[in-house]
Design an enzyme around this catalytic site. Structure first.
Site, mmCIF file in Angstrom:
data_model
loop_
_atom_site.group_PDB
_atom_site.id
_atom_site.type_symbol
_atom_site.label_atom_id
_atom_site.label_comp_id
_atom_site.label_asym_id
_atom_site.label_seq_id
_atom_site.Cartn_x
_atom_site.Cartn_y
_atom_site.Cartn_z
ATOM 1 N N GLY A 51 0.779 -1.137 0.196
ATOM 2 C CA GLY A 51 -0.018 0.086 0.099
ATOM 3 C C GLY A 51 0.915 1.133 0.100
ATOM 4 O O GLY A 51 0.412 2.553 -0.459
ATOM 5 N N ASP A 110 -5.103 2.108 10.441
ATOM 6 C CA ASP A 110 -6.441 1.726 10.682
ATOM 7 C C ASP A 110 -6.561 1.124 12.047
ATOM 8 O O ASP A 110 -6.384 1.788 13.037
ATOM 9 C CB ASP A 110 -7.076 0.810 9.525
ATOM 10 C CG ASP A 110 -8.598 0.533 9.300
ATOM 11 O OD1 ASP A 110 -8.995 1.444 9.398
ATOM 12 O OD2 ASP A 110 -8.983 -0.598 9.719
ATOM 13 N N ASP A 166 -5.843 0.251 -2.131
ATOM 14 C CA ASP A 166 -6.588 -0.685 -3.112
ATOM 15 C C ASP A 166 -7.814 -0.945 -2.506
ATOM 16 O O ASP A 166 -8.190 -0.875 -1.127
ATOM 17 C CB ASP A 166 -5.906 -1.989 -3.086
ATOM 18 C CG ASP A 166 -6.036 -2.756 -2.200
ATOM 19 O OD1 ASP A 166 -5.515 -2.650 -1.058
ATOM 20 O OD2 ASP A 166 -6.281 -4.064 -2.392
HETATM 21 P P1 IMP Z 1 -4.479 -2.250 10.232
HETATM 22 O O1 IMP Z 1 -3.933 -0.729 10.957
HETATM 23 O O2 IMP Z 1 -3.400 -3.235 10.903
HETATM 24 O O3 IMP Z 1 -5.988 -2.232 10.571
HETATM 25 O O4 IMP Z 1 -4.211 -2.343 8.723
HETATM 26 C C1 IMP Z 1 -4.098 -1.314 8.017
HETATM 27 C C2 IMP Z 1 -3.913 -1.559 6.639
HETATM 28 O O5 IMP Z 1 -5.196 -2.023 6.066
HETATM 29 C C3 IMP Z 1 -3.493 -0.654 5.796
HETATM 30 O O6 IMP Z 1 -1.966 -0.947 5.363
HETATM 31 C C4 IMP Z 1 -4.339 -1.036 4.403
HETATM 32 O O7 IMP Z 1 -3.632 -1.849 3.648
HETATM 33 C C5 IMP Z 1 -5.546 -1.614 4.939
HETATM 34 N N1 IMP Z 1 -6.659 -0.357 4.987
HETATM 35 C C6 IMP Z 1 -7.006 0.121 6.231
HETATM 36 N N2 IMP Z 1 -7.979 0.846 5.967
HETATM 37 C C7 IMP Z 1 -8.020 1.028 4.373
HETATM 38 C C8 IMP Z 1 -8.830 1.753 3.557
HETATM 39 O O8 IMP Z 1 -9.687 2.690 3.988
HETATM 40 N N3 IMP Z 1 -8.605 1.741 2.422
HETATM 41 C C9 IMP Z 1 -7.541 0.705 1.878
HETATM 42 N N4 IMP Z 1 -6.893 0.213 2.821
HETATM 43 C C10 IMP Z 1 -7.266 0.079 3.892
HETATM 44 MG MG MG Z 2 -0.439 -1.229 4.367
#
Ligand code: IMP
Ligand code: MG
Length: 184
Positions: A51, A110, A166
Site C-alpha cells: 500500500g 486503521d 486498494d
Molecule cells: P491495520 O492498521 O492493521 O488495521 O491495517 C492497516 C492496513 O489495512 C493498511 O495498511 C491498508 O492496507 C488496509 N486499510 C485500512 N484502511 C483502509 C482503507 O480505507 N482503504 C484501503 N486499505 C485500507
Molecule cells: Mg499497508
C-alpha cells in the site's frame, strides 16, 4: 471481467478526499522536515508493501539528504482478540538496522494492529531511532494504542482508495485519494 469495466470502476469512486496537489504539498513539507531532522545521520526509509509504494516513491523524492530505502512484506494473523496476534515476515530487510535511524513509512493506520506488531519486531533489532510517518490516519478505528510520530492527513472513518491504497487490488494507480462507495 466486470470489475475491469470502466463504467463499474468509475462508479465506485464516490468523491475526492485528498487531491493530487494537496498530497504533493504535504509531501514536500514532510520531505523538508526529514531533511532537517535526519541531516548527517544514517537514515533508512522502510515501507511495508504494497500500500505505501506510491507514497514512498514521492516522499523519497522530496527528501534531499542521503538515505537508503528498503521494503518489508508481512502476513498478519489475529486470533480475534484485540490485543494479540502474530506477524510473519514474507520479505525482510537486507540491512542490519542497528546501524540506522529507521523511519517507517506507512500508507494508512486503521486498527493499528499490523503496525504494532511490525514496530515490536523492528524495535527488537535496536535501531538508532525508530519513528512512524503515515500518510493517512484513521484514529476512529484504532484497536490498539498506536500513535504515529507524524500523520500527514487525519481522515474520518470511510474506506479510501487510490495513491497506493486498494479495494480488491484495484485503484492503487489512482493519482489521488478518494472515498470508495458501492451505492449508485
Ligand atoms: P491495520 O492498521 O492493521 O488495521 O491495517 C492497516 C492496513 O489495512 C493498511 O495498511 C491498508 O492496507 C488496509 N486499510 C485500512 N484502511 C483502509 C482503507 O480505507 N482503504 C484501503 N486499505 C485500507
Ligand atoms: Mg499497508
Amino acid at each position: 471481467m466486470e470489475r475491469f469495466s470502466m463504467a463499474t470502476y468509475q462508479s465506485r469512486i464516490r468523491r475526492t478526499l485528498i487531491s493530487a496537489s494537496e498530497l504533493q504539498e504535504a509531501i514536500r513539507l514532510a520531505g523538508a522536515e526529514i531533511d532537517r531532522e535526519y541531516a548527517g545521520k544514517p537514515l533508512l526509509l522502510v515501507s511495508i508493501l504494497k500500500g505505501s509504494f506510491v507514497f514512498l516513491a514521492d516522499l523519497a523524492r522530496a527528501v534531499s539528504i542521503p538515505c537508503e530505502i528498503s521494503f518489508l512484506q508481512v502476513q498478519s494473523y489475529f486470533d480475534g482478540t484485540a490485543s494479540s496476534g502474530t506477524v510473519q515476515l514474507t520479505m525482510d530487510l537486507a540491512q542490519d538496522i542497528s546501524r540506522y535511524h529507521v523511519l517507517l513509512v506507512e500508507d494508512i493506520i486503521d486498527s493499528g494492529r499490523t503496525l504494532q506488531l511490525v514496530t515490536e519486531l523492528l524495535k527488537k533489532r535496536a535501531p538508532l531511532s525508530f519513528r512512524i510517518l503515515t500518510l493517512l490516519d484513521k484514529p476512529a478505528r484504532r484497536e490498539v494504542p498506536l500513535t504515529p510520530d507524524r500523520a500527514l492527513f487525519v481522515i474520518p472513518d470511510v474506506f479510501v482508495i487510490g495513491y497506493g491504497l486498494d479495494c480488491g487490488e484495484l485503484y492503487r494507480n489512482l493519482p489521488y485519494i478518494a472515498e470508495y462507495g458501492t451505492e449508485t
